[in-house]
Design a protein around this motif. Structure first.
Motif, mmCIF file in Angstrom:
data_model
loop_
_atom_site.group_PDB
_atom_site.id
_atom_site.type_symbol
_atom_site.label_atom_id
_atom_site.label_comp_id
_atom_site.label_asym_id
_atom_site.label_seq_id
_atom_site.Cartn_x
_atom_site.Cartn_y
_atom_site.Cartn_z
ATOM 1 N N PRO A 57 31.795 39.734 32.531
ATOM 2 C CA PRO A 57 31.210 38.390 32.592
ATOM 3 C C PRO A 57 32.258 37.317 32.909
ATOM 4 N N GLY A 58 31.918 36.449 33.834
ATOM 5 C CA GLY A 58 32.786 35.331 34.179
ATOM 6 C C GLY A 58 33.868 35.636 35.192
ATOM 7 N N ALA A 59 34.152 36.916 35.432
ATOM 8 C CA ALA A 59 35.280 37.271 36.307
ATOM 9 C C ALA A 59 35.047 36.836 37.750
ATOM 10 N N LEU A 60 33.854 37.075 38.275
ATOM 11 C CA LEU A 60 33.582 36.697 39.662
ATOM 12 C C LEU A 60 33.614 35.181 39.833
ATOM 13 N N ALA A 61 33.092 34.454 38.856
ATOM 14 C CA ALA A 61 33.106 32.990 38.933
ATOM 15 C C ALA A 61 34.542 32.469 38.987
ATOM 16 N N VAL A 62 35.420 33.025 38.163
ATOM 17 C CA VAL A 62 36.827 32.628 38.187
ATOM 18 C C VAL A 62 37.457 33.002 39.525
ATOM 19 N N HIS A 151 39.715 40.564 35.905
ATOM 20 C CA HIS A 151 38.778 41.191 34.974
ATOM 21 C C HIS A 151 38.564 40.282 33.771
ATOM 22 N N SER A 152 37.538 40.608 32.979
ATOM 23 C CA SER A 152 37.383 39.952 31.680
ATOM 24 C C SER A 152 37.144 41.025 30.620
ATOM 25 N N PHE A 153 37.429 40.669 29.355
ATOM 26 C CA PHE A 153 37.278 41.639 28.276
ATOM 27 C C PHE A 153 36.586 40.993 27.077
ATOM 28 N N THR A 154 35.938 41.812 26.285
ATOM 29 C CA THR A 154 35.190 41.328 25.132
ATOM 30 C C THR A 154 36.128 40.909 24.004
ATOM 31 N N PRO A 155 35.825 39.800 23.298
ATOM 32 C CA PRO A 155 36.711 39.347 22.211
ATOM 33 C C PRO A 155 36.690 40.247 20.982
ATOM 34 N N GLY A 167 45.592 38.428 29.559
ATOM 35 C CA GLY A 167 46.493 39.550 29.769
ATOM 36 C C GLY A 167 47.009 39.567 31.195
ATOM 37 N N ILE A 168 48.315 39.780 31.354
ATOM 38 C CA ILE A 168 48.932 39.935 32.672
ATOM 39 C C ILE A 168 49.410 41.377 32.750
ATOM 40 N N ASN A 226 36.468 37.110 27.587
ATOM 41 C CA ASN A 226 35.272 36.563 28.241
ATOM 42 C C ASN A 226 34.598 35.400 27.522
ATOM 43 N N ASP A 227 34.913 35.184 26.232
ATOM 44 C CA ASP A 227 34.343 34.010 25.578
ATOM 45 C C ASP A 227 34.940 32.712 26.116
ATOM 46 N N LEU A 228 36.107 32.811 26.747
ATOM 47 C CA LEU A 228 36.764 31.632 27.305
ATOM 48 C C LEU A 228 36.181 31.228 28.659
ATOM 49 N N ILE A 229 35.436 32.133 29.284
ATOM 50 C CA ILE A 229 34.913 31.847 30.622
ATOM 51 C C ILE A 229 33.402 32.079 30.681
#
Length: 272
Positions: A57-62, A151-155, A167-168, A226-229
């Motif tokens: 979630p949110g990765a494509l938008a970013v 990518h995004s990850f769950t909190p 994460g880098i 993903n909660d940030l985006i």
């Protein structure tokens, strides 16, 4: 088009801003929760299919915001990673996971070799080949590309909260990640970590290896909590932060190359 996909499904892979002049090629392997018509629901509820197990979630938008900010071409997978995770090779069990976190995936259990091949041919091969052609074309034109996957990850994972916010990640080529992490030390209010919440040992750097390390180009993988985006405002804040970090990282690489033209990576990913 692979036999798995119908005409109504459309293509497996999408590309936006092919005319972009910037060096970065943005990649979003887990952009969508969409399932091909012939796959059905994989035996999952609607809630599960809209959750983080199905997509990022949110990765494509970013990615789209970064594409504008960096004048970068964007390549993304149009179908759910539950059908085929394009950040995994065909031989990996996790390419078509029978279980994702606490969720069993009924439609992925007991797949025959023929069924796995159909998914691979329909989704992974077009994605892999499209990205490989794009990288090769840039190099042939004398434009040194830079591969950036988002990518995004769950909190909360297996019931445990994750402190890391950004994460880098890198595999054997850490040049861009090192430069971004150095730039990130001056960013207050965000928890940035190297190879977190995953790292190479977790098998998450397939795209980096296949299209970055093997091609001898700078590469990095970005993981955003993903909660940030979840909302547009957060997406814009994170995209602006990443544009700064990537800009600083690219400038640092350029300076390094100017100082030592022989530096960089060979075709096998080893430092020269």
């Amino acid at each position: 088009m692979g036999a798995l996909l119908t005409t109504g499904d459309g293509a497996a892979v999408a590309e936006e801003r092919p005319e972009a002049k910037g060096p970065v090629i943005l990649v979003c392997e887990h952009a969508s929760a969409t399932l091909p018509e012939r796959i059905g629901t994989l035996g999952l509820t609607e809630a599960a299919l809209s959750s983080h197990i199905a997509w990022d979630p949110g990765a494509l938008a970013v990615c789209r915001l970064l594409s504008e900010a960096l004048d970068a071409t964007l390549v993304f997978q149009r179908f759910s990673r539950l059908v085929y995770d394009c950040n995994r090779p065909p031989e990996a069990v996790s390419a078509m996971p029978p279980v994702s976190e606490v969720f069993e995936i009924p439609g992925n259990q007991g797949l025959t070799p023929k069924e796995r091949l159909a998914r691979t041919e329909a989704l992974y091969f077009p994605f892999r080949d499209h990205l490989a052609r794009l990288v090769a074309a840039r190099k042939a034109d004398g434009r040194a590309p830079v591969l950036v996957t988002v990518h995004s990850f769950t909190p909360i994972y297996f019931g445990k909260p994750r402190e890391v916010e950004l994460g880098i990640l890198h595999d054997s080529d850490s040049r861009l990640a090192d430069a971004m992490l150095a730039a990130g030390e001056g960013e207050a209010g965000v928890v940035i970590r190297r190879n977190a919440p995953y790292g190479p040992a977790d098998g998450v750097t397939h795209t980096l290896i296949e299209h970055g390390v093997k091609a001898g180009i700078a590469n990095v993988m970005i993981e955003i909590r993903n909660d940030l985006i979840a909302e547009e405002s957060g997406q814009r804040v994170m995209a602006a932060l990443l544009a700064r970090l990537l800009g600083s990282g690219l400038a640092a690489l350029a300076n390094e190359n100017n100082k030592d033209p022989g530096s960089g990576m060979s075709a096998d990913g080893a430092r020269r």
